[in-house]
Design a protein around this motif. Sequence first.
Motif, PDB file in Angstrom:
ATOM      1  N   GLY A 320      -2.881  18.692   3.167  1.00 38.90           N
ATOM      2  CA  GLY A 320      -3.599  17.955   2.127  1.00 38.90           C
ATOM      3  C   GLY A 320      -2.654  17.185   1.226  1.00 38.90           C
ATOM      4  O   GLY A 320      -2.912  16.021   0.873  1.00 38.90           O
ATOM      5  N   GLN A 321      -1.545  17.810   0.851  1.00 39.51           N
ATOM      6  CA  GLN A 321      -0.564  17.148  -0.006  1.00 39.51           C
ATOM      7  C   GLN A 321       0.047  15.930   0.693  1.00 39.51           C
ATOM      8  O   GLN A 321       0.225  14.873   0.085  1.00 39.51           O
ATOM      9  CB  GLN A 321       0.549  18.135  -0.388  1.00 39.51           C
ATOM     10  CG  GLN A 321       1.624  17.523  -1.267  1.00 39.51           C
ATOM     11  CD  GLN A 321       2.726  18.516  -1.613  1.00 39.51           C
ATOM     12  OE1 GLN A 321       2.591  19.722  -1.401  1.00 39.51           O
ATOM     13  NE2 GLN A 321       3.822  18.020  -2.154  1.00 39.51           N
ATOM     14  N   VAL A 322       0.336  16.082   1.985  1.00 40.87           N
ATOM     15  CA  VAL A 322       0.937  14.973   2.739  1.00 40.87           C
ATOM     16  C   VAL A 322      -0.057  13.821   2.904  1.00 40.87           C
ATOM     17  O   VAL A 322       0.301  12.648   2.743  1.00 40.87           O
ATOM     18  CB  VAL A 322       1.427  15.468   4.118  1.00 40.87           C
ATOM     19  CG1 VAL A 322       1.881  14.299   4.982  1.00 40.87           C
ATOM     20  CG2 VAL A 322       2.573  16.462   3.937  1.00 40.87           C
ATOM     21  N   LEU A 323      -1.322  14.153   3.191  1.00 40.71           N
ATOM     22  CA  LEU A 323      -2.327  13.102   3.322  1.00 40.71           C
ATOM     23  C   LEU A 323      -2.533  12.365   1.999  1.00 40.71           C
ATOM     24  O   LEU A 323      -2.685  11.137   1.974  1.00 40.71           O
ATOM     25  CB  LEU A 323      -3.649  13.693   3.813  1.00 40.71           C
ATOM     26  CG  LEU A 323      -3.644  14.292   5.229  1.00 40.71           C
ATOM     27  CD1 LEU A 323      -5.024  14.848   5.576  1.00 40.71           C
ATOM     28  CD2 LEU A 323      -3.219  13.264   6.263  1.00 40.71           C
ATOM     29  N   ASP A 324      -2.527  13.101   0.898  1.00 38.07           N
ATOM     30  CA  ASP A 324      -2.631  12.471  -0.416  1.00 38.07           C
ATOM     31  C   ASP A 324      -1.446  11.548  -0.669  1.00 38.07           C
ATOM     32  O   ASP A 324      -1.596  10.460  -1.242  1.00 38.07           O
ATOM     33  CB  ASP A 324      -2.685  13.533  -1.516  1.00 38.07           C
ATOM     34  CG  ASP A 324      -4.035  14.231  -1.589  1.00 38.07           C
ATOM     35  OD1 ASP A 324      -5.008  13.709  -1.015  1.00 38.07           O
ATOM     36  OD2 ASP A 324      -4.118  15.308  -2.220  1.00 38.07           O
ATOM     37  N   THR A 325      -0.264  11.979  -0.238  1.00 35.91           N
ATOM     38  CA  THR A 325       0.938  11.167  -0.405  1.00 35.91           C
ATOM     39  C   THR A 325       0.820   9.854   0.345  1.00 35.91           C
ATOM     40  O   THR A 325       1.184   8.782  -0.167  1.00 35.91           O
ATOM     41  CB  THR A 325       2.176  11.931   0.096  1.00 35.91           C
ATOM     42  OG1 THR A 325       2.402  13.058  -0.752  1.00 35.91           O
ATOM     43  CG2 THR A 325       3.422  11.046   0.099  1.00 35.91           C
ATOM     44  N   LEU A 326       0.299   9.914   1.564  1.00 34.14           N
ATOM     45  CA  LEU A 326       0.142   8.696   2.358  1.00 34.14           C
ATOM     46  C   LEU A 326      -0.873   7.753   1.713  1.00 34.14           C
ATOM     47  O   LEU A 326      -0.688   6.529   1.730  1.00 34.14           O
ATOM     48  CB  LEU A 326      -0.272   9.050   3.785  1.00 34.14           C
ATOM     49  CG  LEU A 326       0.816   9.738   4.610  1.00 34.14           C
ATOM     50  CD1 LEU A 326       0.240  10.264   5.926  1.00 34.14           C
ATOM     51  CD2 LEU A 326       1.970   8.783   4.886  1.00 34.14           C
ATOM     52  N   GLU A 327      -1.933   8.309   1.130  1.00 34.05           N
ATOM     53  CA  GLU A 327      -2.895   7.470   0.403  1.00 34.05           C
ATOM     54  C   GLU A 327      -2.215   6.795  -0.796  1.00 34.05           C
ATOM     55  O   GLU A 327      -2.432   5.601  -1.057  1.00 34.05           O
ATOM     56  CB  GLU A 327      -4.090   8.296  -0.080  1.00 34.05           C
ATOM     57  CG  GLU A 327      -5.055   8.718   1.012  1.00 34.05           C
ATOM     58  CD  GLU A 327      -5.996   7.585   1.457  1.00 34.05           C
ATOM     59  OE1 GLU A 327      -5.763   6.424   1.083  1.00 34.05           O
ATOM     60  OE2 GLU A 327      -6.955   7.885   2.193  1.00 34.05           O
ATOM     61  N   LYS A 328      -1.396   7.542  -1.511  1.00 40.90           N
ATOM     62  CA  LYS A 328      -0.679   6.969  -2.656  1.00 40.90           C
ATOM     63  C   LYS A 328       0.278   5.876  -2.203  1.00 40.90           C
ATOM     64  O   LYS A 328       0.402   4.832  -2.854  1.00 40.90           O
ATOM     65  CB  LYS A 328       0.094   8.064  -3.391  1.00 40.90           C
ATOM     66  CG  LYS A 328      -0.774   9.077  -4.118  1.00 40.90           C
ATOM     67  CD  LYS A 328       0.062  10.190  -4.721  1.00 40.90           C
ATOM     68  CE  LYS A 328      -0.812  11.252  -5.378  1.00 40.90           C
ATOM     69  NZ  LYS A 328      -0.006  12.398  -5.895  1.00 40.90           N
ATOM     70  N   ALA A 329       0.946   6.114  -1.089  1.00 43.31           N
ATOM     71  CA  ALA A 329       1.917   5.139  -0.579  1.00 43.31           C
ATOM     72  C   ALA A 329       1.234   3.834  -0.203  1.00 43.31           C
ATOM     73  O   ALA A 329       1.707   2.740  -0.543  1.00 43.31           O
ATOM     74  CB  ALA A 329       2.664   5.718   0.624  1.00 43.31           C
ATOM     75  N   VAL A 330       0.113   3.934   0.509  1.00 37.68           N
ATOM     76  CA  VAL A 330      -0.555   2.716   0.933  1.00 37.68           C
ATOM     77  C   VAL A 330      -1.209   2.013  -0.251  1.00 37.68           C
ATOM     78  O   VAL A 330      -1.314   0.775  -0.276  1.00 37.68           O
ATOM     79  CB  VAL A 330      -1.576   3.020   2.063  1.00 37.68           C
ATOM     80  CG1 VAL A 330      -2.884   3.559   1.519  1.00 37.68           C
ATOM     81  CG2 VAL A 330      -1.827   1.779   2.905  1.00 37.68           C
ATOM     82  N   MET A 331      -1.608   2.752  -1.265  1.00 40.80           N
ATOM     83  CA  MET A 331      -2.109   2.127  -2.482  1.00 40.80           C
ATOM     84  C   MET A 331      -0.994   1.350  -3.181  1.00 40.80           C
ATOM     85  O   MET A 331      -1.229   0.276  -3.754  1.00 40.80           O
ATOM     86  CB  MET A 331      -2.692   3.175  -3.430  1.00 40.80           C
ATOM     87  CG  MET A 331      -4.064   3.682  -3.044  1.00 40.80           C
ATOM     88  SD  MET A 331      -5.358   2.395  -3.071  1.00 40.80           S
ATOM     89  CE  MET A 331      -5.449   2.052  -4.822  1.00 40.80           C
ATOM     90  N   GLN A 332       0.221   1.876  -3.120  1.00 42.46           N
ATOM     91  CA  GLN A 332       1.365   1.148  -3.685  1.00 42.46           C
ATOM     92  C   GLN A 332       1.601  -0.143  -2.919  1.00 42.46           C
ATOM     93  O   GLN A 332       1.935  -1.170  -3.499  1.00 42.46           O
ATOM     94  CB  GLN A 332       2.626   2.015  -3.645  1.00 42.46           C
ATOM     95  CG  GLN A 332       2.581   3.257  -4.506  1.00 42.46           C
ATOM     96  CD  GLN A 332       2.623   2.954  -6.003  1.00 42.46           C
ATOM     97  OE1 GLN A 332       2.677   1.808  -6.421  1.00 42.46           O
ATOM     98  NE2 GLN A 332       2.592   4.007  -6.806  1.00 42.46           N
ATOM     99  N   SER A 333       1.421  -0.091  -1.599  1.00 35.34           N
ATOM    100  CA  SER A 333       1.618  -1.301  -0.802  1.00 35.34           C
ATOM    101  C   SER A 333       0.545  -2.339  -1.107  1.00 35.34           C
ATOM    102  O   SER A 333       0.753  -3.541  -0.910  1.00 35.34           O
ATOM    103  CB  SER A 333       1.614  -0.965   0.696  1.00 35.34           C
ATOM    104  OG  SER A 333       0.319  -0.683   1.164  1.00 35.34           O
TER     105      SER A 333
END
Length: 529
Positions: A320-333
């Motif tokens: 869950g933490q890793v999936l949230d991180t990927l969502e945050k990363a793509v939001m940054q992009s």
Amino acid sequence: MKFETTNKERRLIMKFNLQSSAVQQTVNHEGAKAFVMNPAMQLYTAIVTWSLNDSFYEKNHQRLHRIHTLVSQTDPLFVAKLAVYARQKMYMRSAPLVLLTELAKVHSGDNLVARATRKVIARADEITEMLACYQLLNRRSGIKKLNRLSKQLQKGLSDAFNNFDEYQFAKYNRSDAAIKLRDALFLVHPKAKDEAQQAVFNKIAANKLDTPFTWETELSALGQLSFPDETTKRQAFKNKWEELIDSGKLGYMALLRNLRNFLEMEISHPHLQKVCATLASAEKVAKAKQFPFRYLAAYREIAQMAAQLPGPTDGSGYVGQVLDTLEKAVMQSAASVRGFDENTKVLLACDVSGSMQVPVSPNSKILLYDIGLMLAMLLQSRCKNVRIGMFGDTWKTISVPHNNILANVQEFYRREGEVGYATNGYLVIKDLLDRRILMDKVMLFTDCQLWNSQNGTQHIHSLWIRYKRKVAPDAKLYLFDLKGYGQSPVQLIQDDVYLLAGWSDKIFAILDAMENGRQALAEINAIEF
């Protein structure tokens, strides 16, 4: 080095900008009415949507031949700028090399090819890849045949040698490559910028480059060792991954690609937090220049791992933490995407037809329609008043949250069969017309091979004209071309129909340029030579 544009070259650009984008009527690969773009527009769409992978309607050799023809028909300055744009803005590697090779065949007498080559070569291994591309497209075999290399291409590669240090050369010095760095050195004869650089060149010539410290070499060395049992081996690899994370020498792409390894090896939570902090960092995301679909590939890999390996000791507790991180990363992009405010009504329509269900490259699990979904969700996250949907045999809108870009893609991916697999994009406009829905921006993410599978007479071109006349006179239609077959389903000479192409989030810079009254190719023409 800044590329200066001469007065003559500026006049050529101005002349090019006055040409119509799509005038001549033709038929697309489905036999439906379409319009031919001018050579420059065709070249732009073909290059930025090409991964050197056979497409649904076109094989690689066919596209290579089409690019060869288009280069000969297009202003050389634009071709050079397109090569630089594709490498620097769209993060492409192979397509720019093809462009430069084809440009070198038809253009000489100045230093245009050399200047563009210096700008395109961004990694040490691209020097040898450029030579391999030149060798292939000129049908030459063996290093000796490359002695007839284009002088300007040779000059550009010679200058590019001074852009890299020993570590960069060693990292990409492939012993199994047909053309090696040593071959390239003797072929282009670079002039070292100083004594230190000459020492590096001497090492390349003697095949004595120091073995670089990379995560691949470190893990490879560990893999050569013998271990008494699997538990000891697993612990050794876990320790090595944690050591590499602490070293700071794991690049952004390496972290993204190895997320599953980190979880399966059960690296410590503090180490996983380091990884997540790096991946979600706005500064790191901007510097990494990843295609948006890379985050989707990682997201799916982690979700798949969790589904296949449920259990208390496989690292799945941190999924869950890793999936949230990927969502945050793509939001940054997506942060650089301008989007539209609450007063602008936007409709995003994604093509999920059969021709969109082809991999973007031979080894990728990402399909072409994943690209369309990703781009649409990126834009959706930046718009205040937006509807989004998908079309195949039918058309339907689907409501999804604004902030879950990757989860939204997965939701559409799960439901794509609900609309079938034809390419009835005309239904998007027909629905707006029939229900008299006022939209300011209508955007289709598609390979542009739209038709009417019901064998009817309704076509997106005529429907758009009627929609403009009866419902929304100020509406604009944007076609996001994801495959670059060189045709548009609607005439682009109208001031309310626009075509964009590419897979990077940088495609939205062209959208922004259009919103400010500039042409689709303005971003390319703005590159300084």
